[in-house]
Write a protein that holds these residues in place. Structure first.
Motif, short mmCIF file in Angstrom:
data_model
loop_
_atom_site.label_atom_id
_atom_site.label_comp_id
_atom_site.label_asym_id
_atom_site.label_seq_id
_atom_site.Cartn_x
_atom_site.Cartn_y
_atom_site.Cartn_z
N VAL A 144 51.64 26.38 43.70
CA VAL A 144 51.50 27.63 44.46
C VAL A 144 51.52 28.83 43.51
CG1 VAL A 144 52.67 29.12 46.13
CG2 VAL A 144 52.39 26.70 46.62
N ALA A 145 52.40 28.81 42.54
CA ALA A 145 52.49 29.92 41.58
C ALA A 145 51.23 30.01 40.73
CB ALA A 145 53.72 29.74 40.69
N LEU A 146 50.69 28.88 40.33
CA LEU A 146 49.47 28.87 39.52
C LEU A 146 48.30 29.47 40.30
CD1 LEU A 146 48.27 28.05 36.80
CD2 LEU A 146 47.70 25.85 37.83
N VAL A 147 48.18 29.11 41.56
CA VAL A 147 47.11 29.68 42.40
C VAL A 147 47.34 31.18 42.59
CG1 VAL A 147 46.10 29.65 44.71
CG2 VAL A 147 46.58 27.50 43.54
N ALA A 148 48.60 31.56 42.86
CA ALA A 148 48.89 32.98 43.09
C ALA A 148 48.66 33.80 41.82
CB ALA A 148 50.33 33.15 43.56
N CYS A 149 48.86 33.22 40.65
CA CYS A 149 48.61 33.93 39.39
C CYS A 149 47.13 33.95 39.03
CB CYS A 149 49.39 33.27 38.25
SG CYS A 149 51.16 33.45 38.34
N SER A 150 46.40 32.94 39.44
CA SER A 150 44.99 32.83 39.06
C SER A 150 44.12 33.87 39.74
CB SER A 150 44.46 31.44 39.38
OG SER A 150 45.13 30.48 38.62
N VAL A 151 44.43 34.24 40.97
CA VAL A 151 43.58 35.19 41.70
C VAL A 151 43.55 36.55 41.00
CG1 VAL A 151 43.23 36.36 43.91
CG2 VAL A 151 43.86 33.94 43.87
N PRO A 152 44.68 37.18 40.67
CA PRO A 152 44.60 38.45 39.94
C PRO A 152 44.01 38.29 38.54
CG PRO A 152 46.78 38.19 40.91
CD PRO A 152 46.07 36.90 41.07
N ALA A 153 44.23 37.12 37.92
CA ALA A 153 43.67 36.90 36.58
C ALA A 153 42.15 36.86 36.63
CB ALA A 153 44.23 35.60 35.99
N VAL A 154 41.60 36.24 37.66
CA VAL A 154 40.14 36.22 37.83
C VAL A 154 39.63 37.63 38.09
CG1 VAL A 154 38.28 35.43 39.34
CG2 VAL A 154 40.01 33.81 38.54
N ARG A 155 40.35 38.39 38.90
CA ARG A 155 39.95 39.78 39.16
C ARG A 155 39.98 40.61 37.89
NH1 ARG A 155 43.58 42.02 43.50
NH2 ARG A 155 42.44 43.94 43.15
N ALA A 156 40.93 40.32 37.00
CA ALA A 156 41.02 41.07 35.74
C ALA A 156 39.81 40.80 34.85
CB ALA A 156 42.30 40.71 35.01
N THR A 157 39.26 39.60 34.92
CA THR A 157 38.09 39.28 34.08
C THR A 157 36.85 40.01 34.56
OG1 THR A 157 37.51 37.32 35.39
CG2 THR A 157 39.00 36.99 33.52
N ARG A 158 36.86 40.47 35.78
CA ARG A 158 35.69 41.15 36.34
C ARG A 158 35.72 42.67 36.17
NH1 ARG A 158 35.79 37.47 41.64
NH2 ARG A 158 34.90 35.60 40.69
N ILE A 159 36.74 43.17 35.48
CA ILE A 159 36.83 44.61 35.25
C ILE A 159 35.77 45.01 34.23
CG2 ILE A 159 38.27 46.45 34.27
CD1 ILE A 159 40.70 45.01 35.43
N SER A 160 34.96 45.97 34.61
CA SER A 160 33.91 46.47 33.73
C SER A 160 34.52 47.48 32.75
CB SER A 160 32.82 47.14 34.55
OG SER A 160 31.95 47.87 33.73
N PRO A 161 34.24 47.34 31.47
CA PRO A 161 34.78 48.30 30.49
C PRO A 161 34.36 49.73 30.78
CG PRO A 161 33.83 46.40 29.36
CD PRO A 161 33.50 46.25 30.80
N VAL A 162 33.12 49.92 31.21
CA VAL A 162 32.62 51.28 31.47
C VAL A 162 33.38 51.91 32.64
CG1 VAL A 162 30.60 52.60 32.19
CG2 VAL A 162 30.36 50.73 30.54
N GLU A 163 33.55 51.14 33.73
CA GLU A 163 34.25 51.65 34.90
C GLU A 163 35.72 51.89 34.59
OE1 GLU A 163 33.66 49.00 38.16
OE2 GLU A 163 31.49 49.23 38.12
N ALA A 164 36.33 51.02 33.80
CA ALA A 164 37.75 51.18 33.47
C ALA A 164 37.99 52.40 32.61
CB ALA A 164 38.27 49.93 32.75
N LEU A 165 37.10 52.69 31.71
CA LEU A 165 37.30 53.80 30.79
C LEU A 165 36.88 55.14 31.37
CD1 LEU A 165 36.22 52.05 27.49
CD2 LEU A 165 38.52 52.53 28.30
N THR A 166 35.91 55.14 32.27
CA THR A 166 35.46 56.40 32.88
C THR A 166 36.23 56.71 34.15
OG1 THR A 166 33.70 55.30 34.10
CG2 THR A 166 33.14 56.21 31.92
N GLY A 167 36.95 55.74 34.68
CA GLY A 167 37.75 55.97 35.89
C GLY A 167 36.94 55.88 37.17
N GLU A 168 35.74 55.34 37.13
CA GLU A 168 34.91 55.24 38.33
C GLU A 168 35.24 54.01 39.11
OE1 GLU A 168 30.82 55.55 37.27
OE2 GLU A 168 31.15 57.40 36.18
#
Length: 158
Positions: A134-158
């Protein structure tokens, strides 16, 4: 039926199978057991939601850092591993505290258990395995979301 064939005049009453008698004798223990299972399921769900919430918040707070890591050439797998490692670190602390609490409280709950020792290895390993999955699944969802963060959007704040 068999007794009625042998002696039809024999008065018979209160006839039940052995399984029905066993079920009747355990009815007082079944309700608390079902209640404990329900509370356990709710606790497991709340633990999963809590782990997910903490990591999702952590990813949101560190969005710029994750974006910089991605812009500097960090692979999605390394970002996933970073977030997963942090989440599993929190889970490991919880395991240590939980096992310590189990040893401390084992003599108090021993009287409530039937047919199981308070520190039964099979039960402890099974519970740890379920919690780990259960903990592995609960940790994996935000980790997958973190991989989808675009560098441009993260740095420009959009």
């Amino acid at each position: 039926r068999e007794l009625a064939q042998i002696d039809p005049e024999l008065p018979l009453y209160n006839i039940f199978t052995m399984q029905e008698r066993i079920d009747d004798s355990l009815v007082t223990r079944r309700s608390p057991m079902l209640l404990a299972v329900a509370f356990g399921a709710v606790a497991l769900f709340l633990a999963a939601v809590g782990i997910y919430g903490v990591l999702a918040y952590l990813v949101t707070q560190r969005k710029k850092e994750i974006g910089i890591r991605a812009a500097m050439g960090s692979s999605p797998q390394s970002i996933f591993n970073l977030v997963l490692k942090e989440g599993l670190g929190i889970v490991a602390i919880g395991f240590v505290l939980g096992i310590g609490g189990t040893f401390i409280l084992s003599r108090y709950i021993g009287s409530l258990l039937f047919g199981v020792e308070p520190l039964d290895a099979v039960v402890m390993i099974s519970a740890a395995a379920v919690l780990s999955v259960v903990a592995l699944v609960a940790c994996s969802v935000p980790a997958v979301r973190a991989t989808r963060i675009s560098p441009v959007e993260a740095l420009t704040g959009e």
